[in-house]
Design an enzyme around this catalytic site. Structure first.
Site, PDB file in Angstrom:
ATOM      1  N   LYS A  89     -28.615 -15.216 -36.260  1.00 55.27           N
ATOM      2  CA  LYS A  89     -27.966 -15.571 -34.987  1.00 55.27           C
ATOM      3  C   LYS A  89     -26.725 -14.736 -34.693  1.00 55.27           C
ATOM      4  CE  LYS A  89     -29.624 -20.205 -34.099  1.00 55.27           C
ATOM      5  NZ  LYS A  89     -30.476 -20.530 -35.282  1.00 55.27           N
ATOM      6  N   GLU A 111     -23.749 -23.726 -26.118  1.00 54.53           N
ATOM      7  CA  GLU A 111     -24.375 -25.008 -26.432  1.00 54.53           C
ATOM      8  C   GLU A 111     -24.912 -24.898 -27.849  1.00 54.53           C
ATOM      9  OE1 GLU A 111     -26.108 -22.554 -25.095  1.00 54.53           O
ATOM     10  OE2 GLU A 111     -27.757 -22.585 -26.529  1.00 54.53           O
ATOM     11  N   SER A 377     -35.430 -15.518 -41.747  1.00 51.53           N
ATOM     12  CA  SER A 377     -34.391 -15.669 -40.718  1.00 51.53           C
ATOM     13  C   SER A 377     -33.080 -16.251 -41.215  1.00 51.53           C
ATOM     14  CB  SER A 377     -34.930 -16.502 -39.564  1.00 51.53           C
ATOM     15  OG  SER A 377     -35.380 -17.768 -40.005  1.00 51.53           O
TER      16      SER A 377
HETATM   17  C1  LIG Z   1     -31.759 -21.060 -35.179  1.00 51.09           C
HETATM   18  C2  LIG Z   1     -32.657 -20.611 -36.242  1.00 51.09           C
HETATM   19  C3  LIG Z   1     -34.035 -20.357 -36.005  1.00 51.09           C
HETATM   20  C4  LIG Z   1     -34.683 -20.628 -34.678  1.00 51.09           C
HETATM   21  O1  LIG Z   1     -34.164 -19.896 -33.602  1.00 51.09           O
HETATM   22  P1  LIG Z   1     -34.945 -18.664 -32.975  1.00 51.09           P
HETATM   23  O2  LIG Z   1     -34.192 -18.354 -31.726  1.00 51.09           O
HETATM   24  O3  LIG Z   1     -36.338 -19.105 -32.714  1.00 51.09           O
HETATM   25  O4  LIG Z   1     -34.899 -17.560 -33.959  1.00 51.09           O
HETATM   26  C5  LIG Z   1     -34.811 -19.864 -37.034  1.00 51.09           C
HETATM   27  N1  LIG Z   1     -34.301 -19.661 -38.268  1.00 51.09           N
HETATM   28  C6  LIG Z   1     -33.001 -19.913 -38.551  1.00 51.09           C
HETATM   29  C7  LIG Z   1     -32.503 -19.670 -39.929  1.00 51.09           C
HETATM   30  C8  LIG Z   1     -32.144 -20.397 -37.559  1.00 51.09           C
HETATM   31  O5  LIG Z   1     -30.859 -20.647 -37.850  1.00 51.09           O
END
Ligand SMILES: *Cc1c(COP(=O)(O)O)cnc(C)c1O
Length: 393
Positions: A89, A111, A377
């Site tokens: 993010k 938000e 992610s």
């Molecule tokens: C917020 C988040 C997501 C989901 O958000 P996307 O916009 O779909 O990427 C996925 N993995 C992690 C670790 C997150 O913090």
């Protein structure tokens, strides 16, 4: 034929900017300037320097040998979990804070649902010394106390959204109301590839650093820039957009999107937007979203707070509708198992969002010499209490 956004922010029939007239000046100002600003040499330099020295990029592309052996294929992990603040993010919030500065804005609003985007936003505001207001549903504030504390420690003001279901969509409504009331000095940092044009395209461009890096990293390891498949979990779709970006129009690369099935797609407690969603408008964008027969947005459910968003970004709605991407939904149970497995096989505890993407290998068979890159992610530290409760650790 392209799977990228067109001039008006449409991906096929999805996207666009369906906004109240009062928001038009803010969104239009951003739309007219974002591409040009992003292409300026000084912007690129500042963005790249911060990604390198502050975020810790490039993140490694790691060949997961034990996981690969188990599933008899070649699995690479793109280590976004090693980014500062623990997930992808921050790539977007760094980009948007620099954009806000170029636009002359002195106040940031955001938000947040689970609080991850709120933390990433509060972080970059502290970095730049800019005022930060984060709207968060009252229920989420209770559920996500550690992230609320992080935001406060970083100097942000967290304002509870007390209307409606007191969760993410209500926080979004409050943020939009704030923006309407403060059009001149305020920039609204949206946390995924959602919202009115130009947000989905702008956020995708900031996150595209992920696939940009994979191209050269894979060339070094496999002698080619493109894998056979790219895989990511989809909440709003920003980490997915980042890993797909440079491969979207390369049809030799398979695209796999993984959604949260919660307690089962048909259980009434899920966030499997592609399977259950219908066309509608959410946050100023035409996309697929979960709604009742009379068009009310239904509250999504997933064990992972980052995936329980009732819509998906318009890029992904189009990838689904055209069949360019394969969509798979994974239950809480299968995701938790996959998270545990990665910890034991590779010594990496993933975020539960990410565990959904890792869970596909149980049922989806790949060829032995297929090269698959999974977007890791985020890291699992934030989810430890959920893992503890689930596995009785
Ligand atoms: C917020 C988040 C997501 C989901 O958000 P996307 O916009 O779909 O990427 C996925 N993995 C992690 C670790 C997150 O913090």
């Amino acid at each position: 034929m392209t799977y990228q956004a067109d001039e008006k922010g449409y991906y096929g029939e999805f996207g666009g900017a369906y906004i109240p007239e009062m928001l038009y000046p803010n969104v239009e100002d951003l739309r007219q300037q974002y591409v040009q600003i992003m292409q300026e040499e000084s912007f690129q330099k500042e963005f790249k320097d911060l990604l390198k020295d502050y975020v810790g990029r490039p993140t490694p592309l790691y060949f997961a040998s034990r996981l690969s052996e188990k599933y008899n294929t070649k699995i690479y992990l793109k280590r976004e979990d090693l980014c500062h603040t623990g997930a992808h993010k921050i790539n977007n919030t760094i980009g948007q804070i620099l954009m806000a500065k170029r636009l002359g804005k002195t106040r940031i609003i955001a938000e947040t649902g689970a609080g991850q985007h709120g933390v990433a936003t509060a972080t970059v505001c502290a970095l730049m010394g800019i005022e930060c207001i984060v709207y968060m549903g009252e229920i989420d504030i209770d559920r996500q106390a550690p992230n609320v504390a992080r935001m406060k420690m970083l100097g942000a003001t967290v304002i509870p959204a007390k209307s409606g279901s007191r969760t993410l969509k209500d926080a979004t409504n409050e943020a939009i109301r704030d923006w309407i009331n403060n059009p001149v000095d305020t920039h609204y940092i949206i946390g995924s590839v959602v919202g009115p044009h130009p947000y989905p395209d702008m956020v995708a461009r900031f996150q595209s650093v992920i696939s940009e890096e994979i191209k050269s990293q894979l060339l070094e390891k496999e002698g080619r820039e493109a894998p056979d498949y790219v895989v990511a979990c989809v909440g709003g779709g920003s980490n997915a957009a980042g890993i797909y970006y440079h491969y979207l129009d390369d049809l030799k690369v398979g695209i796999i999107a993984v959604e949260a099935a919660g307690k089962g797609v048909l259980s009434g407690e899920s966030a499997a937007t592609s399977a259950l969603g219908k066309e509608g408008i959410i946050h100023g964008s035409k996309t697929l979203l979960m709604q009742s027969p009379d068009g009310q947005i239904t509250e999504p459910y997933s064990i992972s707070a980052g995936l329980d968003y009732p819509g998906i970004g318009p890029m992904h709605a189009n990838l689904f509708r055209t069949g360019r991407a394969e969509f798979i939904s994974i239950t809480d149970e299968d995701a938790m198992k996959a998270g545990q497995e990665l910890a034991k096989l590779e010594g990496i505890i993933p975020a539960i969002e990410t565990s959904h993407a890792l869970a596909i290998f149980e049922d989806h068979k790949f060829k032995k010499d297929d090269v698959i890159v999974v977007n890791l992610s985020g890291r699992g530290d934030k989810d430890l209490s959920t893992y503890i409760e689930y596995f009785n650790l």
